[in-house]
Design an enzyme around this catalytic site. Structure first.
Site, PDB file in Angstrom:
ATOM      1  N   ARG A  60      33.946  43.582  44.347  1.00  0.00           N
ATOM      2  CA  ARG A  60      33.721  43.233  42.953  1.00  0.00           C
ATOM      3  C   ARG A  60      34.870  42.356  42.456  1.00  0.00           C
ATOM      4  NH1 ARG A  60      37.908  44.841  41.525  1.00  0.00           N
ATOM      5  NH2 ARG A  60      37.472  43.919  39.499  1.00  0.00           N
ATOM      6  N   GLY A  61      34.710  41.943  41.150  1.00  0.00           N
ATOM      7  CA  GLY A  61      35.665  40.978  40.594  1.00  0.00           C
ATOM      8  C   GLY A  61      35.028  39.606  40.742  1.00  0.00           C
ATOM      9  N   ARG A  98      24.287  40.280  41.150  1.00  0.00           N
ATOM     10  CA  ARG A  98      24.922  40.664  39.875  1.00  0.00           C
ATOM     11  C   ARG A  98      24.745  39.481  38.920  1.00  0.00           C
ATOM     12  NH1 ARG A  98      30.569  43.494  39.754  1.00  0.00           N
ATOM     13  NH2 ARG A  98      29.672  44.347  37.847  1.00  0.00           N
ATOM     14  N   GLN A 202      38.443  50.616  37.392  1.00  0.00           N
ATOM     15  CA  GLN A 202      39.120  49.542  38.142  1.00  0.00           C
ATOM     16  C   GLN A 202      40.606  49.460  37.811  1.00  0.00           C
ATOM     17  OE1 GLN A 202      36.205  49.225  36.517  1.00  0.00           O
ATOM     18  NE2 GLN A 202      34.976  47.513  37.248  1.00  0.00           N
ATOM     19  N   ASP A 243      34.585  37.001  33.597  1.00  0.00           N
ATOM     20  CA  ASP A 243      33.429  36.898  34.495  1.00  0.00           C
ATOM     21  C   ASP A 243      32.600  35.649  34.205  1.00  0.00           C
ATOM     22  OD1 ASP A 243      34.154  39.930  34.234  1.00  0.00           O
ATOM     23  OD2 ASP A 243      33.190  39.618  36.155  1.00  0.00           O
ATOM     24  N   ASN A 253      33.690  39.617  29.758  1.00  0.00           N
ATOM     25  CA  ASN A 253      34.607  40.321  30.657  1.00  0.00           C
ATOM     26  C   ASN A 253      34.278  41.812  30.579  1.00  0.00           C
ATOM     27  OD1 ASN A 253      36.851  40.083  32.533  1.00  0.00           O
ATOM     28  ND2 ASN A 253      38.017  41.260  31.045  1.00  0.00           N
ATOM     29  N   LYS A 254      34.944  42.600  31.390  1.00  0.00           N
ATOM     30  CA  LYS A 254      34.626  44.026  31.494  1.00  0.00           C
ATOM     31  C   LYS A 254      34.496  44.695  30.130  1.00  0.00           C
ATOM     32  CE  LYS A 254      33.914  45.783  34.468  1.00  0.00           C
ATOM     33  NZ  LYS A 254      32.503  45.802  34.907  1.00  0.00           N
TER      34      LYS A 254
HETATM   35  P1  RI2 Z   1      38.411  37.940  37.829  1.00  0.00           P
HETATM   36  C1  RI2 Z   1      35.442  42.574  36.687  1.00  0.00           C
HETATM   37  O1  RI2 Z   1      34.141  43.012  36.711  1.00  0.00           O
HETATM   38  C2  RI2 Z   1      36.031  42.668  35.319  1.00  0.00           C
HETATM   39  O2  RI2 Z   1      35.258  42.141  34.313  1.00  0.00           O
HETATM   40  C3  RI2 Z   1      37.274  41.905  35.552  1.00  0.00           C
HETATM   41  O3  RI2 Z   1      37.985  41.588  34.430  1.00  0.00           O
HETATM   42  C4  RI2 Z   1      36.718  40.778  36.334  1.00  0.00           C
HETATM   43  O4  RI2 Z   1      35.614  41.298  37.099  1.00  0.00           O
HETATM   44  C5  RI2 Z   1      37.684  40.273  37.240  1.00  0.00           C
HETATM   45  O5  RI2 Z   1      37.284  39.052  37.719  1.00  0.00           O
HETATM   46  P2  RI2 Z   1      33.591  43.947  37.884  1.00  0.00           P
HETATM   47  O6  RI2 Z   1      33.205  43.016  38.993  1.00  0.00           O
HETATM   48  O7  RI2 Z   1      38.791  37.567  36.454  1.00  0.00           O
HETATM   49  O8  RI2 Z   1      34.630  44.927  38.252  1.00  0.00           O
HETATM   50  O9  RI2 Z   1      39.542  38.538  38.569  1.00  0.00           O
HETATM   51  O10 RI2 Z   1      32.389  44.583  37.242  1.00  0.00           O
HETATM   52  O11 RI2 Z   1      37.766  36.877  38.604  1.00  0.00           O
END
Ligand code: RI2
Length: 355
Positions: A60-61, A98, A202, A243, A253-254
């Site tokens: 993820r991320g 996703r 996370q 995201d 974002n989260k």
């Molecule tokens: P980068 C995560 O989502 C969160 O929203 C987090 O802030 C973002 O991805 C990080 O992505 P998830 O995949 O900014 O854990 O690091 O649902 O690219």
């Protein structure tokens, strides 16, 4: 040794912690659901298995699932002996795993569009393109980290939410943690407040683990403590990942990011989003058009398979929220830090120098 394996080996030698890599003819990833207690390495033998790993959040991320697009198309090219139709179908499948993070869709489209010919020719062009994308993502992390670190002062106490770091990116520090890691490597004395990030945790499980590995002082808080910490003067800046950024600067974002941004504005605390040009979606004019992934409510009613609420309770799990551009002090990218008015400044800085 394949080109893609050489890339991996070089970066492992530099000590980068990659979330997914190709080694000895096999695609491998760290199962992030097991962190921080185990660094289980999973072998990925098919595109459908990779899709399940993405949708179940084993990986993820937004940066990391973006590079899954590159590895996934390469895997599809290898396994179909370079069949262009099947490679395209694999891309369509991966893009649907996703819905919110845009890197995955953009990466798949980019690589599929540029895949030439069939058979060995297609495998080779896909591999070269995939390696180019992986290198570029990693370069973005160093570049945005260095622009973002200019905003960080010695002594700053920085709050972050969720995990926007190495395991969620290409291996250096993802987005938010690239800024934080670079500032730390520059010798700045900083302290991080990491929000635990209910319900997937996370922040508690992965951000705290990486900060510990990088040797960066930090304090874990639950998400509902951010207002208290800001009002008591514990926080100087907020830096989060992203995201998807709409063309007007609204940010997905989260879930929880929006409430932190509201609290930050109320306390005059600068709120920065770290991202890259690849996460800015000029096809989405504003945040209200971004699809927010709704995940299974059982991820809220249960923890580690154990119920934490009365049986049958109704629950809701929007995985992201939208922070309006008016709450964002600056968007940190590999091209520099972009400020309002975002509608014109994002296009000026990013679109003109499109990658
Ligand atoms: P980068 C995560 O989502 C969160 O929203 C987090 O802030 C973002 O991805 C990080 O992505 P998830 O995949 O900014 O854990 O690091 O649902 O690219």
């Amino acid at each position: 040794m394949r080109l893609i394996e050489q890339f991996v080996q070089e970066n492992k030698e530099k000590g980068l912690a990659m979330p997914i890599w190709f080694e000895n003819g096999t695609l491998k990833l760290i199962d992030q659901t097991k962190l921080p207690f185990k660094e289980d390495v999973c072998q990925i033998t098919s595109v459908s298995q990779l899709g399940k790993a993405i949708s179940s959040m084993m990986i993820r991320g937004s940066g990391a699932i973006g590079i899954c697009g590159a590895y996934g198309i390469f895997l599809a090219a290898l396994q179909t002996n370079g069949n262009p139709q099947e490679v395209k179908e694999a891309g369509d499948f991966l893009k649907n795993t996703r819905p919110t993070a845009v890197n995955l869709m953009k990466t798949v489209d980019e690589i599929v569009e540029q895949a030439k010919g069939s058979g060995e020719e297609l495998i080779t062009t896909v591999e070269e393109k995939a390696v180019g994308i992986l290198k570029r993502q990693l370069d973005f992390e160093y570049q945005l980290g260095s622009y973002g670190a200019e905003l960080i002062n010695d002594g700053d106490r920085i709050m972050t939410h969720c995990h926007s770091g190495a395991f969620g990116g290409a291996g250096y520090g993802g987005r938010a943690l690239s800024v934080i890691r670079t500032a730390h490597e520059q010798g700045k004395n900083i302290h991080i407040y990491t929000c635990e990030t209910r319900p997937y945790l996370q922040g508690a499980r992965i951000t705290a683990l990486e900060l510990k590995k990088f040797g960066i002082p930090h304090t874990l808080i639950t998400d509902n403590m951010s207002g208290f910490c800001m009002s008591e003067g514990y926080i100087d800046k907020v830096v989060v990942g992203s995201d998807r950024v709409a063309s007007n600067g609204d940010l997905a974002n989260k879930v929880g990011t929006y409430m932190h941004a509201l609290a930050a504005q109320n306390h005059d605390i600068p709120f920065y989003a770290a991202t890259s040009s690849h996460t800015i979606d000029f096809n989405t004019p504003a945040g209200r058009y971004i699809e927010v992934e709704m995940r299974n409510p059982s991820e809220v009613t249960h923890f580690n398979g154990k119920p934490i609420a009365p049986e049958g309770v109704q629950a809701l799990y929007p995985s992201f929220d939208i922070t309006p551009n008016s709450l964002i002090t600056g968007i940190i990218t590999e091209k520099g830090v972009i400020t309002a008015p975002y509608e014109t400044h994002l296009r000026k800085v990013i679109e003109k120098s499109a990658v």
